[in-house]
Scaffold this active site. Structure first.
Site, PDB file in Angstrom:
ATOM      1  N   SER A 145      37.797  61.871  39.398  1.00 57.41           N
ATOM      2  CA  SER A 145      38.191  60.576  39.975  1.00 57.41           C
ATOM      3  C   SER A 145      37.454  59.448  39.254  1.00 57.41           C
ATOM      4  CB  SER A 145      37.813  60.546  41.457  1.00 57.41           C
ATOM      5  OG  SER A 145      37.978  59.243  41.985  1.00 57.41           O
ATOM      6  N   TYR A 159      31.419  61.714  48.127  1.00 56.19           N
ATOM      7  CA  TYR A 159      32.632  62.076  47.373  1.00 56.19           C
ATOM      8  C   TYR A 159      32.454  61.732  45.893  1.00 56.19           C
ATOM      9  CZ  TYR A 159      37.496  61.506  45.744  1.00 56.19           C
ATOM     10  OH  TYR A 159      38.673  61.562  45.024  1.00 56.19           O
TER      11      TYR A 159
HETATM   12  P1  NAP Z   1      45.578  64.877  49.598  1.00 52.34           P
HETATM   13  O1  NAP Z   1      46.913  64.233  49.627  1.00 52.34           O
HETATM   14  O2  NAP Z   1      44.612  64.607  50.686  1.00 52.34           O
HETATM   15  O3  NAP Z   1      45.801  66.479  49.458  1.00 52.34           O
HETATM   16  C1  NAP Z   1      44.696  67.325  49.446  1.00 52.34           C
HETATM   17  C2  NAP Z   1      45.150  68.746  49.191  1.00 52.34           C
HETATM   18  O4  NAP Z   1      43.993  69.579  49.114  1.00 52.34           O
HETATM   19  C3  NAP Z   1      46.017  69.302  50.299  1.00 52.34           C
HETATM   20  O5  NAP Z   1      46.978  70.154  49.717  1.00 52.34           O
HETATM   21  C4  NAP Z   1      45.023  70.111  51.140  1.00 52.34           C
HETATM   22  O6  NAP Z   1      45.620  71.192  51.848  1.00 52.34           O
HETATM   23  C5  NAP Z   1      44.139  70.648  50.018  1.00 52.34           C
HETATM   24  N1  NAP Z   1      42.817  71.088  50.453  1.00 52.34           N
HETATM   25  C6  NAP Z   1      41.863  70.376  51.111  1.00 52.34           C
HETATM   26  N2  NAP Z   1      40.767  71.151  51.318  1.00 52.34           N
HETATM   27  C7  NAP Z   1      41.053  72.373  50.793  1.00 52.34           C
HETATM   28  C8  NAP Z   1      40.346  73.591  50.708  1.00 52.34           C
HETATM   29  N3  NAP Z   1      39.118  73.720  51.220  1.00 52.34           N
HETATM   30  N4  NAP Z   1      40.955  74.646  50.116  1.00 52.34           N
HETATM   31  C9  NAP Z   1      42.203  74.536  49.598  1.00 52.34           C
HETATM   32  N5  NAP Z   1      42.916  73.395  49.646  1.00 52.34           N
HETATM   33  C10 NAP Z   1      42.344  72.331  50.244  1.00 52.34           C
HETATM   34  O7  NAP Z   1      44.790  64.532  48.244  1.00 52.34           O
HETATM   35  P2  NAP Z   1      45.250  63.822  46.868  1.00 52.34           P
HETATM   36  O8  NAP Z   1      45.091  62.372  47.029  1.00 52.34           O
HETATM   37  O9  NAP Z   1      46.524  64.391  46.381  1.00 52.34           O
HETATM   38  O10 NAP Z   1      44.035  64.303  45.944  1.00 52.34           O
HETATM   39  C11 NAP Z   1      44.110  65.446  45.108  1.00 52.34           C
HETATM   40  C12 NAP Z   1      42.916  65.401  44.181  1.00 52.34           C
HETATM   41  O11 NAP Z   1      42.935  64.159  43.462  1.00 52.34           O
HETATM   42  C13 NAP Z   1      41.574  65.457  44.906  1.00 52.34           C
HETATM   43  O12 NAP Z   1      40.660  66.235  44.155  1.00 52.34           O
HETATM   44  C14 NAP Z   1      41.124  64.007  44.918  1.00 52.34           C
HETATM   45  O13 NAP Z   1      39.728  63.889  44.989  1.00 52.34           O
HETATM   46  C15 NAP Z   1      41.685  63.515  43.598  1.00 52.34           C
HETATM   47  N6  NAP Z   1      41.860  62.071  43.522  1.00 52.34           N
HETATM   48  C16 NAP Z   1      42.685  61.409  44.387  1.00 52.34           C
HETATM   49  C17 NAP Z   1      42.808  60.030  44.279  1.00 52.34           C
HETATM   50  C18 NAP Z   1      43.687  59.232  45.185  1.00 52.34           C
HETATM   51  O14 NAP Z   1      43.625  57.972  45.145  1.00 52.34           O
HETATM   52  N7  NAP Z   1      44.535  59.846  46.000  1.00 52.34           N
HETATM   53  C19 NAP Z   1      42.084  59.334  43.293  1.00 52.34           C
HETATM   54  C20 NAP Z   1      41.252  60.050  42.438  1.00 52.34           C
HETATM   55  C21 NAP Z   1      41.141  61.414  42.564  1.00 52.34           C
HETATM   56  P3  NAP Z   1      46.177  71.021  53.374  1.00 52.34           P
HETATM   57  O15 NAP Z   1      47.471  70.227  53.247  1.00 52.34           O
HETATM   58  O16 NAP Z   1      46.396  72.402  53.854  1.00 52.34           O
HETATM   59  O17 NAP Z   1      45.138  70.252  54.130  1.00 52.34           O
END
Ligand code: NAP
Length: 250
Positions: A145, A159
Site C-alpha cells: 500500500s 496497518y
Molecule cells: P477488502 O475489500 O476489505 O477485501 C479484503 C479481502 O480479504 C476479503 O476477500 C476478505 O475475505 C479477505 N480476508 C480478510 N482477512 C482474511 C484472512 N485472515 N484470511 C483470508 N482472507 C482474508 O479489501 P481491498 O480493499 O480489496 O484490499 C485488498 C488488499 O489491497 C489488502 O491487502 C489491502 O491492504 C490492499 N490495499 C487496499 C487499498 C484500498 O484503498 N482499498 C489501498 C492499498 C492497499 P472475507 O470477504 O471473507 O472477509
C-alpha cells in the site's frame, strides 16, 4: 495469453482480490478464490468466472493460520494442479485512531493477517515453485500500500507498519529466490474504491480524500488487477524485487 496455469489469490471474495481473480481467469489461469468469512461473496466471484468461460474454485482459509494455509495449498495441489502464481492480497485494517489508542491485541491481529499471512503463503508457494525443489518456477505478487510510505498518521499506523514489512519482505524474498525461478514483486495501491474503508469506520474515505490525489480521483480495483496481472505473467519476465505504485500520483 497464459494457458493451463494455476493461481491462488488470497482474500479474493471482494475488492482488489476479486478483480484480480477475474482478470487472471480471463487470461487463462485456473484460479483459487480464497476468503475467510464471506462464503457467499466468494462463490459469487467463482460463479462469475465460470459464467465467463473460466475455471475457478473456492477455498475458505484464514491466511494467518499455518494449518489453514497448508490446507489451502494442498487443496489446490489436488484440485487444480501445479501452482505458478500466488497473489498475497488478503489484508485488514481497523477503526481509525491514533497509535496510543491501538491495543496490543489489535496490533498483533493486523500483523498476523497482513504480514504472517503473506509469510505463510509465500513459504508454501516456494516449496512448490522452486527449481531447487523440482518445481518449474513461478511468480509471487504481494499487495502492499502507499501507506507503507505515508505511515497513515492518525488513521492506522499499525496497518501502515504491516505494509512496510511487506515491502521489506518482498525485496528480501525476491533476492533470496531469484536463482530458483521465482519472481517476487509488489503493488502499492493508493486510495481504491473497495469495502475496506468501511472497516476503518469511513466508507466514503476515498471521496473525502480524492482532491489530495494528483489525478483527482480514487482508483478502481480493476486498475490494480491490471498491474498485478503484469507482474504475475511472463510479460514482466525480467522484473523481480520491484514495486508498482498504482496510486494516481500519490
Ligand atoms: P477488502 O475489500 O476489505 O477485501 C479484503 C479481502 O480479504 C476479503 O476477500 C476478505 O475475505 C479477505 N480476508 C480478510 N482477512 C482474511 C484472512 N485472515 N484470511 C483470508 N482472507 C482474508 O479489501 P481491498 O480493499 O480489496 O484490499 C485488498 C488488499 O489491497 C489488502 O491487502 C489491502 O491492504 C490492499 N490495499 C487496499 C487499498 C484500498 O484503498 N482499498 C489501498 C492499498 C492497499 P472475507 O470477504 O471473507 O472477509
Amino acid at each position: 495469453m497464459d494457458t493451463n496455469q494455476v493461481a491462488i489469490v488470497t482474500g479474493s471474495s471482494r475488492g482488489i482480490g476479486a478483480s484480480t481473480a477475474k482478470l487472471l481467469a480471463r487470461n487463462g489461469f485456473s484460479v483459487c478464490i480464497n476468503y475467510v468469512s464471506d462464503a457467499g461473496a466468494a462463490k459469487s466471484v467463482r460463479d462469475q468466472i465460470i459464467a465467463d468461460g473460466g475455471h475457478a474454485m473456492v477455498v475458505q482459509a484464514d491466511v494467518s493460520s499455518a494449518d489453514d494455509v497448508a490446507r489451502l495449498f494442498s487443496t489446490v495441489d489436488a484440485e487444480l494442479g501445479r501452482l505458478s502464481v500466488l497473489v498475497n492480497n488478503a489484508g485488514i485494517l481497523m477503526t481509525q485512531c491514533r497509535l496510543e489508542d491501538i491495543s496490543e491485541e489489535r496490533f498483533l491481529q493486523v500483523l498476523k493477517t497482513n504480514v504472517m499471512g503473506c509469510f505463510l503463503c509465500s513459504k508454501e508457494a516456494i516449496k512448490r515453485m522452486s527449481t531447487d525443489n523440482g518445481g518449474t518456477g513461478g511468480a509471487i505478487v504481494n499487495v502492499s500500500s502507499v501507506a507503507a510510505r505515508s505511515g497513515s498518521p492518525n488513521e492506522y499506523v499499525d496497518y501502515a507498519a504491516s505494509k512496510g514489512a511487506i515491502d521489506t519482505l518482498t525485496r528480501g524474498l525476491a533476492l533470496e529466490v531469484a536463482a530458483q525461478g521465482i519472481r517476487v514483486n509488489a503493488v502499492r495501491p493508493g486510495l481504491i474504491h473497495t469495502e475496506m474503508h468501511a472497516s476503518g469506520g469511513e466508507s466514503n474515505r476515498v471521496d473525502r480524500l480524492q482532491s489530495k490525489i494528483p489525478m483527482q480521483r480514487g482508483g478502481q480495483p480493476e486498475e490494480i488487477a491490471e498491474a498485478i496481472l503484469w507482474l504475475a505473467t511472463d510479460k514482466s519476465s525480467f522484473v523481480t524485487g520491484s514495486f508498482i505504485d498504482p496510486s494516481g500520483g500519490l
